[in-house]
Design a protein around this motif. Structure first.
Motif, PDB file in Angstrom:
ATOM      1  N   GLN A 120       0.825  -1.213   0.000  1.00 15.19           N
ATOM      2  CA  GLN A 120       0.000   0.000   0.000  1.00 15.19           C
ATOM      3  C   GLN A 120       0.856   1.258   0.000  1.00 15.19           C
ATOM      4  OE1 GLN A 120      -3.334   0.163   2.581  1.00 15.19           O
ATOM      5  NE2 GLN A 120      -3.935  -1.946   2.239  1.00 15.19           N
ATOM      6  N   LEU A 162     -12.669   5.994   6.087  1.00 21.43           N
ATOM      7  CA  LEU A 162     -11.485   5.199   5.757  1.00 21.43           C
ATOM      8  C   LEU A 162     -10.633   4.926   6.987  1.00 21.43           C
ATOM      9  CD1 LEU A 162     -10.322   6.835   2.386  1.00 21.43           C
ATOM     10  CD2 LEU A 162     -11.580   4.696   2.713  1.00 21.43           C
ATOM     11  N   GLU A 194     -13.320  12.118   4.245  1.00 20.62           N
ATOM     12  CA  GLU A 194     -13.555  10.678   4.036  1.00 20.62           C
ATOM     13  C   GLU A 194     -13.121   9.894   5.274  1.00 20.62           C
ATOM     14  OE1 GLU A 194     -15.173   9.663   1.403  1.00 20.62           O
ATOM     15  OE2 GLU A 194     -15.141  11.626   0.443  1.00 20.62           O
ATOM     16  N   ASP A 235      -3.919   9.681  -4.112  1.00 27.28           N
ATOM     17  CA  ASP A 235      -3.483   8.348  -4.529  1.00 27.28           C
ATOM     18  C   ASP A 235      -3.439   7.378  -3.355  1.00 27.28           C
ATOM     19  OD1 ASP A 235      -1.436   9.634  -3.275  1.00 27.28           O
ATOM     20  OD2 ASP A 235       0.118   9.096  -4.719  1.00 27.28           O
ATOM     21  N   ASN A 243     -11.286   0.392   8.454  1.00 26.25           N
ATOM     22  CA  ASN A 243     -10.163  -0.538   8.330  1.00 26.25           C
ATOM     23  C   ASN A 243      -9.310  -0.593   9.595  1.00 26.25           C
ATOM     24  OD1 ASN A 243     -10.142  -1.234   5.221  1.00 26.25           O
ATOM     25  ND2 ASN A 243     -10.559   0.963   5.407  1.00 26.25           N
ATOM     26  N   GLN A 264      -6.501   6.727  -1.532  1.00 27.19           N
ATOM     27  CA  GLN A 264      -7.862   6.257  -1.274  1.00 27.19           C
ATOM     28  C   GLN A 264      -7.977   4.744  -1.370  1.00 27.19           C
ATOM     29  OE1 GLN A 264     -11.422   8.288  -2.592  1.00 27.19           O
ATOM     30  NE2 GLN A 264     -10.187   9.893  -3.512  1.00 27.19           N
ATOM     31  N   SER A 265      -7.218   4.136  -2.271  1.00 29.38           N
ATOM     32  CA  SER A 265      -7.260   2.686  -2.436  1.00 29.38           C
ATOM     33  C   SER A 265      -6.308   1.971  -1.490  1.00 29.38           C
ATOM     34  CB  SER A 265      -6.905   2.319  -3.886  1.00 29.38           C
ATOM     35  OG  SER A 265      -5.601   2.793  -4.211  1.00 29.38           O
ATOM     36  N   LYS A 266      -5.717   2.727  -0.550  1.00 28.26           N
ATOM     37  CA  LYS A 266      -4.761   2.149   0.403  1.00 28.26           C
ATOM     38  C   LYS A 266      -5.190   2.534   1.816  1.00 28.26           C
ATOM     39  CE  LYS A 266      -1.254   3.027  -3.116  1.00 28.26           C
ATOM     40  NZ  LYS A 266      -0.099   3.846  -3.487  1.00 28.26           N
ATOM     41  N   PRO A 267      -6.342   2.017   2.255  1.00 28.13           N
ATOM     42  CA  PRO A 267      -6.897   2.457   3.540  1.00 28.13           C
ATOM     43  C   PRO A 267      -6.007   2.159   4.732  1.00 28.13           C
ATOM     44  CG  PRO A 267      -8.072   0.531   2.699  1.00 28.13           C
ATOM     45  CD  PRO A 267      -7.196   1.020   1.593  1.00 28.13           C
TER      46      PRO A 267
END
Length: 513
Positions: free
Chosen positions: A220, A296, A293, A253, A300, A255-258
């Motif tokens: 990540q 997130l 956000e 960049d 997780n 957001q996909s790596k919580p």
């Protein structure tokens, strides 16, 4: 009751709950029966801005713009803030807004002047985005936080604590993830006997699990975050020209790596709490953090991680720091954290399903009752840029709930161009301080050198150089030499003894800086 009298009563109702002796910010003006009431301004005292807050609402209802407004007003009062920008639309704070007719009319209704301006902005990043590089070392995290981030059980957490203790005693700096992996490999291989003798048996299966967790974190992008030079959180607390500096941490960049995001957030909160001195109840906050956000962070996080976040939220207020969560529904934030929040800004919610309607009913119950609104109905009927707002007055009492027309941002409601981003970076006071690659000698290099020397010494012990020829050799001598060369156990004992001696010598190396 006439409309005019009803509006006067409404204005007085709001004003009675907002009598402030200290400074405050203006969020907007109250709305009654669908019409904004000029003079019924909604104010939030600076004194209670360290009591944290929530900005919630469905997508497209204006949450981020409300966040922008609060950060602007704080900056104008000389209060710095930190903004987590996951969508990439907060960099516009560096440029003035557009004084359109719509914005001017909105400001007139609210009873405030619209003076577009850019604010002092510092762009930051934990990845490859342009801006000040933010990093932290493994040692600064400590064993407890590292274990929580990796979601380790008690046995695995014990191994992490052992590693930190071992590295402290052996003066092995733990700076980045490759240092941590190298020490894990060492204690299960070449250093196993020494570690077992001192600390007890270490399970190889547990070490392998920890290694896999670290690799997951690396995937990540965490290797970009761990290392030097460590960011000093005091650099958040700066002013320029009397205005608070707005530190925008660019995370588009991430957001996909919580896991990386929650790791970063917790480390930041921990560092601020441990570094800042006690401030108590001052007239204004020292710093405000806005987490866009926010789900997130919580979605997780393990149970232990949530407990850590909750504890920090409770305690960090005394440091003069306010934390504001921006998310879609209040239910995204755990009840234990939600109960700590003073300012609540609720934008519209959408009711498309039975589950949505239940969520709206539950949300309405979290707000004070109002004689002027049916909260659950207002929640689904508000337009863009409108919100239900309640705060804490200077005595810590919740202010009356108000359906509010929120003021427009005075800065740009859009992103910066690449050239503008470059210009902000060029004017930065921190980029030269932090944007340099540092990879000093640490556990990875020290253990690597140690193992290399051990291998060389072992090669010399196992493969001795040619012996000088003798003029005479008896049959008895030849038989002894032949027997020794065949006896693998003798060779193994020799290597083991040498290895132990070597560790004893090299283990006393001092840390090199």
């Amino acid at each position: 009751m006439s409309t005019e009298n009803r509006q006067e009563e409404f204005t007085k109702y709001l004003a009675d709950g907002q009598v402030y002796k200290k400074d405050y910010i203006i969020m907007g003006t109250g709305i009654l029966d669908g019409e904004p009431i000029t003079g019924a301004q909604i104010k939030v005292p600076l004194k209670t801005m360290n009591r944290h807050g929530l900005i919630a609402g469905a997508t497209g209802t204006g949450k981020t713009k409300t966040l922008q407004v609060i950060a602007e007003q704080l900056s104008l009062k000389g209060i710095p803030s930190v903004l987590m920008d996951l969508k990439g639309d907060l960099s516009g704070l560096a440029q003035p807004g557009d004084a359109s007719d719509f914005i001017l009319k909105r400001s007139e209704k609210i009873g405030v002047d619209y003076d577009p301006m850019g604010l002092p902005v510092e762009l930051m990043s934990i990845s490859d985005e342009k801006g000040v590089r933010m990093k932290a070392t493994i040692s600064e995290f400590g064993p407890v936080l590292i274990s929580q981030i990796l979601e380790l059980n008690d046995t695995q957490s014990g191994i992490i604590s052992l590693i930190f203790r071992y590295c402290d005693l052996q003066q092995l700096p733990l700076l980045d993830l490759k240092d941590l992996k190298k020490v894990l490999q060492y204690i299960t291989n070449e250093g196993k006997e020494a570690v077992t003798k001192e600390y007890g048996q270490v399970s190889s299966a547990s070490v392998n699990t920890i290694m896999r967790k670290i690799i997951e974190l690396e995937q990540q992008g965490a290797e970009r975050f761990f290392g030097e030079k460590s960011f000093e959180v005091e650099d958040f607390v700066r002013t320029k020209y009397g205005r608070g500096v707005v530190s925008v941490i660019r995370l588009t960049d991430v957001q996909s790596k919580p896991k990386l995001f929650s790791t970063f957030m917790l480390s930041l909160l921990s560092e601020i709490y441990e570094t800042f001195p006690e401030q108590g109840d001052d007239d204004k906050p020292k710093l405000c953090l806005f987490i866009d956000e926010a789900h997130l962070v919580f979605d997780n996080a393990s149970k232990d991680l949530l407990e850590k976040i909750e504890a920090i939220i409770k305690l960090i207020r005394s440091k003069g720091v306010g934390v504001y969560f921006c998310t879609q529904t209040p239910t995204d934030v755990p009840d234990s954290v939600l109960g700590q929040l003073g300012l609540k800004v609720q934008h519209a919610l959408r009711a498309f399903t039975a589950k949505d309607r239940k969520a709206i009913t539950k949300t309405a119950e979290n707000y004070p009752l109002s004689p002027y609104y049916e909260t659950s109905e207002v929640l689904t009927s508000m337009g863009i840029g409108e919100a239900l707002i309640t705060a804490l007055n200077e005595k810590g009492i919740p202010t009356p709930l108000a359906h509010t027309l929120v003021r427009a941002p005075i800065t740009r409601m859009d992103i910066l161009t690449e050239k503008e981003i470059d210009d902000v970076c060029k004017s930065s006071d921190l980029i030269d301080k932090y944007n340099q690659e540092i990879d000093r000698e640490s556990a990875f290099e020290i253990l690597g050198d140690k193992l290399e020397k051990i291998e060389k010494e072992q090669e010399k012990a196992v493969l001795p150089g040619p012996k000088p020829r003798t003029t005479r050799r008896t049959k008895q001598d030849e038989s002894i030499i032949e027997e020794l060369s065949k006896n693998t156990m003798v060779r193994q004992i020799g290597r083991t003894i040498f290895r132990e001696l070597t560790r004893g010598i090299l283990g006393s190396f001092t840390r090199r800086r």
